[in-house]
Design a protein around this motif. Structure first.
Motif, PDB file in Angstrom:
ATOM      1  N   SER A   1      -9.471  -3.164  -1.639  1.00 18.78           N
ATOM      2  CA  SER A   1      -9.662  -2.466  -2.909  1.00 18.78           C
ATOM      3  C   SER A   1      -8.551  -2.825  -3.892  1.00 18.78           C
ATOM      4  O   SER A   1      -8.797  -3.063  -5.075  1.00 18.78           O
ATOM      5  N   GLU A   2      -7.321  -2.880  -3.389  1.00 17.77           N
ATOM      6  CA  GLU A   2      -6.189  -3.211  -4.269  1.00 17.77           C
ATOM      7  C   GLU A   2      -6.312  -4.625  -4.826  1.00 17.77           C
ATOM      8  O   GLU A   2      -5.873  -4.903  -5.935  1.00 17.77           O
ATOM      9  N   LYS A   3      -6.923  -5.506  -4.027  1.00 18.03           N
ATOM     10  CA  LYS A   3      -7.120  -6.878  -4.525  1.00 18.03           C
ATOM     11  C   LYS A   3      -8.244  -6.934  -5.549  1.00 18.03           C
ATOM     12  O   LYS A   3      -8.143  -7.567  -6.586  1.00 18.03           O
TER      13      LYS A   3
ATOM     14  N   ALA B   1     -15.160   5.925 -10.440  1.00 18.33           N
ATOM     15  CA  ALA B   1     -16.427   5.616  -9.757  1.00 18.33           C
ATOM     16  C   ALA B   1     -16.948   4.264 -10.222  1.00 18.33           C
ATOM     17  O   ALA B   1     -17.360   3.425  -9.411  1.00 18.33           O
ATOM     18  N   LYS B   2     -16.908   4.031 -11.522  1.00 21.90           N
ATOM     19  CA  LYS B   2     -17.406   2.755 -12.060  1.00 21.90           C
ATOM     20  C   LYS B   2     -16.531   1.590 -11.613  1.00 21.90           C
ATOM     21  O   LYS B   2     -17.032   0.509 -11.296  1.00 21.90           O
ATOM     22  N   MET B   3     -15.204   1.812 -11.591  1.00 27.92           N
ATOM     23  CA  MET B   3     -14.301   0.750 -11.106  1.00 27.92           C
ATOM     24  C   MET B   3     -14.672   0.321  -9.685  1.00 27.92           C
ATOM     25  O   MET B   3     -14.514  -0.833  -9.300  1.00 27.92           O
ATOM     26  N   SER B   4     -15.149   1.297  -8.881  1.00 27.80           N
ATOM     27  CA  SER B   4     -15.479   0.986  -7.480  1.00 27.80           C
ATOM     28  C   SER B   4     -16.761   0.171  -7.384  1.00 27.80           C
ATOM     29  O   SER B   4     -17.091  -0.342  -6.313  1.00 27.80           O
TER      30      SER B   4
ATOM     31  N   LEU C   1       0.813  -1.226   0.000  1.00 27.31           N
ATOM     32  CA  LEU C   1       0.000   0.000   0.000  1.00 27.31           C
ATOM     33  C   LEU C   1       0.845   1.274   0.000  1.00 27.31           C
ATOM     34  O   LEU C   1       0.299   2.381  -0.006  1.00 27.31           O
ATOM     35  N   VAL C   2       2.169   1.123   0.003  1.00 24.37           N
ATOM     36  CA  VAL C   2       3.024   2.313   0.120  1.00 24.37           C
ATOM     37  C   VAL C   2       2.760   3.317  -1.000  1.00 24.37           C
ATOM     38  O   VAL C   2       2.663   4.523  -0.769  1.00 24.37           O
ATOM     39  N   SER C   3       2.577   2.819  -2.219  1.00 23.86           N
ATOM     40  CA  SER C   3       2.425   3.745  -3.356  1.00 23.86           C
ATOM     41  C   SER C   3       1.140   4.568  -3.264  1.00 23.86           C
ATOM     42  O   SER C   3       1.032   5.627  -3.870  1.00 23.86           O
TER      43      SER C   3
ATOM     44  N   GLY D   1      -5.164  -0.855  -8.939  1.00 19.77           N
ATOM     45  CA  GLY D   1      -4.916   0.382  -9.680  1.00 19.77           C
ATOM     46  C   GLY D   1      -5.955   1.464  -9.460  1.00 19.77           C
ATOM     47  O   GLY D   1      -5.723   2.622  -9.807  1.00 19.77           O
ATOM     48  N   LEU D   2      -7.107   1.104  -8.883  1.00 22.95           N
ATOM     49  CA  LEU D   2      -8.146   2.118  -8.674  1.00 22.95           C
ATOM     50  C   LEU D   2      -7.609   3.274  -7.832  1.00 22.95           C
ATOM     51  O   LEU D   2      -7.706   4.443  -8.218  1.00 22.95           O
ATOM     52  N   LEU D   3      -7.031   2.947  -6.680  1.00 23.77           N
ATOM     53  CA  LEU D   3      -6.587   4.011  -5.769  1.00 23.77           C
ATOM     54  C   LEU D   3      -5.512   4.877  -6.417  1.00 23.77           C
ATOM     55  O   LEU D   3      -5.518   6.104  -6.284  1.00 23.77           O
ATOM     56  N   SER D   4      -4.618   4.236  -7.136  1.00 24.73           N
ATOM     57  CA  SER D   4      -3.532   4.977  -7.776  1.00 24.73           C
ATOM     58  C   SER D   4      -4.077   5.993  -8.789  1.00 24.73           C
ATOM     59  O   SER D   4      -3.524   7.082  -8.964  1.00 24.73           O
ATOM     60  N   ARG D   5      -5.191   5.637  -9.425  1.00 28.47           N
ATOM     61  CA  ARG D   5      -5.750   6.553 -10.437  1.00 28.47           C
ATOM     62  C   ARG D   5      -6.321   7.829  -9.821  1.00 28.47           C
ATOM     63  O   ARG D   5      -6.505   8.827 -10.510  1.00 28.47           O
ATOM     64  N   ILE D   6      -6.634   7.764  -8.509  1.00 27.66           N
ATOM     65  CA  ILE D   6      -7.121   8.980  -7.837  1.00 27.66           C
ATOM     66  C   ILE D   6      -6.013  10.037  -7.786  1.00 27.66           C
ATOM     67  O   ILE D   6      -6.268  11.232  -7.799  1.00 27.66           O
ATOM     68  N   MET D   7      -4.750   9.552  -7.773  1.00 23.43           N
ATOM     69  CA  MET D   7      -3.610  10.473  -7.721  1.00 23.43           C
ATOM     70  C   MET D   7      -3.282  10.902  -9.149  1.00 23.43           C
ATOM     71  O   MET D   7      -2.370  10.365  -9.786  1.00 23.43           O
ATOM     72  N   THR D   8      -4.033  11.864  -9.652  1.00 22.94           N
ATOM     73  CA  THR D   8      -3.927  12.239 -11.070  1.00 22.94           C
ATOM     74  C   THR D   8      -2.649  13.015 -11.383  1.00 22.94           C
ATOM     75  O   THR D   8      -2.204  13.035 -12.519  1.00 22.94           O
ATOM     76  N   ASP D   9      -2.066  13.689 -10.376  1.00 23.52           N
ATOM     77  CA  ASP D   9      -0.866  14.490 -10.622  1.00 23.52           C
ATOM     78  C   ASP D   9       0.247  14.046  -9.685  1.00 23.52           C
ATOM     79  O   ASP D   9       0.196  14.340  -8.490  1.00 23.52           O
ATOM     80  N   LYS D  10       1.234  13.352 -10.251  1.00 25.39           N
ATOM     81  CA  LYS D  10       2.332  12.841  -9.433  1.00 25.39           C
ATOM     82  C   LYS D  10       3.555  13.711  -9.671  1.00 25.39           C
ATOM     83  O   LYS D  10       4.072  13.771 -10.788  1.00 25.39           O
ATOM     84  N   LEU D  11       3.994  14.390  -8.631  1.00 21.34           N
ATOM     85  CA  LEU D  11       5.025  15.416  -8.785  1.00 21.34           C
ATOM     86  C   LEU D  11       6.267  15.094  -7.976  1.00 21.34           C
ATOM     87  O   LEU D  11       6.185  14.519  -6.891  1.00 21.34           O
ATOM     88  N   LYS D  12       7.414  15.523  -8.517  1.00 24.84           N
ATOM     89  CA  LYS D  12       8.644  15.443  -7.733  1.00 24.84           C
ATOM     90  C   LYS D  12       8.654  16.582  -6.730  1.00 24.84           C
ATOM     91  O   LYS D  12       8.051  17.638  -6.968  1.00 24.84           O
ATOM     92  N   PHE D  13       9.394  16.387  -5.657  1.00 26.04           N
ATOM     93  CA  PHE D  13       9.479  17.378  -4.592  1.00 26.04           C
ATOM     94  C   PHE D  13       9.762  18.779  -5.138  1.00 26.04           C
ATOM     95  O   PHE D  13       9.097  19.755  -4.777  1.00 26.04           O
TER      96      PHE D  13
END
Lengths: 358, 358
Positions: free
Chosen positions: A318-320, A216-219, A143-145, A324-336
């Motif tokens: 959810s991950e099982k 939403a549909k994935m959920s 779940l770290v990611s 990938g559902l949860l990861s898709r919520i993070m739409t903008d992945k930025l470096k520090f």
């Protein structure tokens, strides 16, 4: 170490600062921050609407949705070791009122609680932070990611847990749920509700093809585009929902939705709404509808350790079930170093920015 | 036998009619009516605002707050005998929905439930009535003179029981209660709350010397004259109440009171308000106050057998602790032949009319 700090109640003072790495006592744990995500509260603090620095300081390190890795534990610590992955809770006990003493700081009765990254306590947007073990929840490596989503998920979990606790007032058998707003809180609410076997609807004003609608549909929820179907039409088509979670940040939507709660149903207000516009309502109509229908409306804010622990459980499931559902919520992945982009204006497809520290 | 019946949805058609005395089956109980009391719903039915006759009939016998004496029991009846004093429940199971099947007809999910004396079933303003044993609650002889108050007390009891059930959502330790409106529902709520060890305030707009204020004080509550102390001033002086019961029948008061619920507090809307006037509110203010304070607002209507049984217990205690309190709520005691006086306009000192059948 590097940290992101600002002067609360002043607009856009956020800057990179350099601080000494925290030193722990024998009762504390040192954590290396892996990532932090941004929510509406962070944006409000960023523009100077909200937030308060720790006593005696002039800046607040922001960030309250975080995941990190334990680097060092004090000699009195049991149950944690270097290498553990952890998520910190946010609201901290006032140490004084009866609910805080009962380990429910999310219900603190005093106005002087601390919230890390928000009010009177530094947050987690720094390379390292330290904390006491009672404020840290371990998470499994897988779940770290998505670990920084555990905090908002705990807030949604408190809402759902409260709904089910409140409805123990009678023999409730809900069939349908409506989540208003497919932002991160709304989507995480839909993920949680999927466990309860309800017909769940997610309602927003973006297209069927949007990322929000897809998640939403994935959920397992049915997505409704509110531009095509007003709330009263929704109720005519699908029936009045037994439970509603309001997560749009628009209080007018909240009041409209009160009209479509099912008999004996319940609505949780989960989002703060900006502004103070006026609206004309019929207080008799609303009063009589709530009375004659035995209906409940309640507000929910923050979360405590028990909700974090439950959120970890839900996230694993959810991950099982929907990898990938949860990861898709993070739409903008930025470096520090690109942190400023997290605070720029976003279009409707944006859900949540995450800042990675390594 | 004599009965009081009217044509629902027509104004002032109430009249004395003559009917055959009911005959019971082997599963029914025949009751001689001792007294019935009048509430706001009866007045609304009287003026044609509300009510529905039983299917296939053109008149409705009114009256839903009653006490009677068992005259005859069917041969299959156990647990009741001639001479028992009983109070009948009002809302009757639809026999179909899940909550009715769980013996909670007060939460019936269908719109076609029956309520004796109100909707699709005759009431108790007749010399005799019959009923099934599951709809009758026995009361001790010493409560007969105030027996018709058990029904409204059961409605207040449902409100208080629901408050305590809902607040099991966290470790709640309430300290203060505010009852808005010192009519019969408000006063009976104050009597019930006296058992919970709370500092209770009763709030109305009559003088300190009025019967309402005196009864409120007898119950252990502090009486507040709202003409001298607006709700916000009340909260400044005495603190925000942990629980509020709204029983004024004025939805504007209900909305004003939402602003003074304590953090984590709860408000029960217990009264129907007439009219459909418009009011300007700040939906953001109300939404944010409910969210940030983890507050609950809910409506409550009707009651079931369990609330009647609890009300009998509370009434016994009240009669021991404050003899005569309940009787004082019945400000107008009328003979059967004077029934019309119960429906005349009353001044502010009036609380409740009772009609005696013998």
């Amino acid at each position: 170490m590097k940290a992101l700090a600002l002067k609360p109640k002043q607009a856009e003072t956020l800057d990179l600062i350099d601080l000494e790495k925290p030193r722990i006592s024998s009762d504390e744990i040192l954590i290396k921050t892996l990532s932090t995500s941004i929510d509406r509260t962070d944006l409000d603090i960023y523009v100077g609407l909200y937030g308060k620095e720790p006593e005696g300081e002039d800046r607040l390190i922001i960030g309250h949705e975080a995941v990190g890795k334990v680097i060092e534990v004090g000699k009195n610590i049991i149950g944690f070791k270097a290498g553990d992955f952890v998520v910190p809770t946010v609201r901290r006990t006032c140490g004084d009122c009866d609910v805080c003493v009962a380990d429910e700081p999310d219900m603190c009765r005093r106005d002087d609680y601390k919230e890390r990254g928000i009010v009177k306590a530094h947050g987690f947007m720094s390379e390292y932070f330290k904390d006491a073990p009672e404020n840290l929840v371990k998470i499994p490596k897988e779940l770290v990611s998505v670990g920084s989503l555990i905090e908002p998920m705990s807030v949604a979990q408190k809402a759902v847990s409260s709904i089910y606790k409140i409805q123990k007032r009678f023999s409730w058998r809900p069939e349908s749920a409506l989540v208003l707003g497919a932002g991160s809180l709304g989507l995480l609410s839909a993920v949680i509700l999927a466990r309860y076997g309800l017909q769940t609807f997610a309602y927003d004003i973006v297209s069927e093809n949007s990322v929000k609608a897809q998640i939403a549909k994935m959920s397992g929820a049915t997505y409704i585009d509110g531009r095509d179907l007003k709330l009263d039409e929704f109720a005519n088509n699908y029936g009045k929902p037994d439970l509603i979670i309001e997560a749009t940040g628009n209080s007018s939507v909240a009041f409209d939705a009160m009209d479509i709660i099912a008999t004996n149903g319940i609505m949780c207000l989960l989002s703060i709404s900006a502004g103070s516009h006026e609206e004309t309502i019929c207080p008799d109509c609303l009063n009589n509808d709530l009375v004659l229908g035995n209906k409940v409306v309640f507000g929910s804010v923050s979360s405590n350790r028990s909700h974090f622990e439950k959120a970890v459980e839900v996230a694993r499931e959810s991950e099982k079930k929907s990898p990938g559902l949860l990861s898709r919520i993070m739409t903008d992945k930025l470096k520090f170093e690109d942190f400023r982009r997290a605070f720029e204006a976003k279009d409707n497809s944006h859900i949540k920015s995450v800042i990675y520290f390594e």
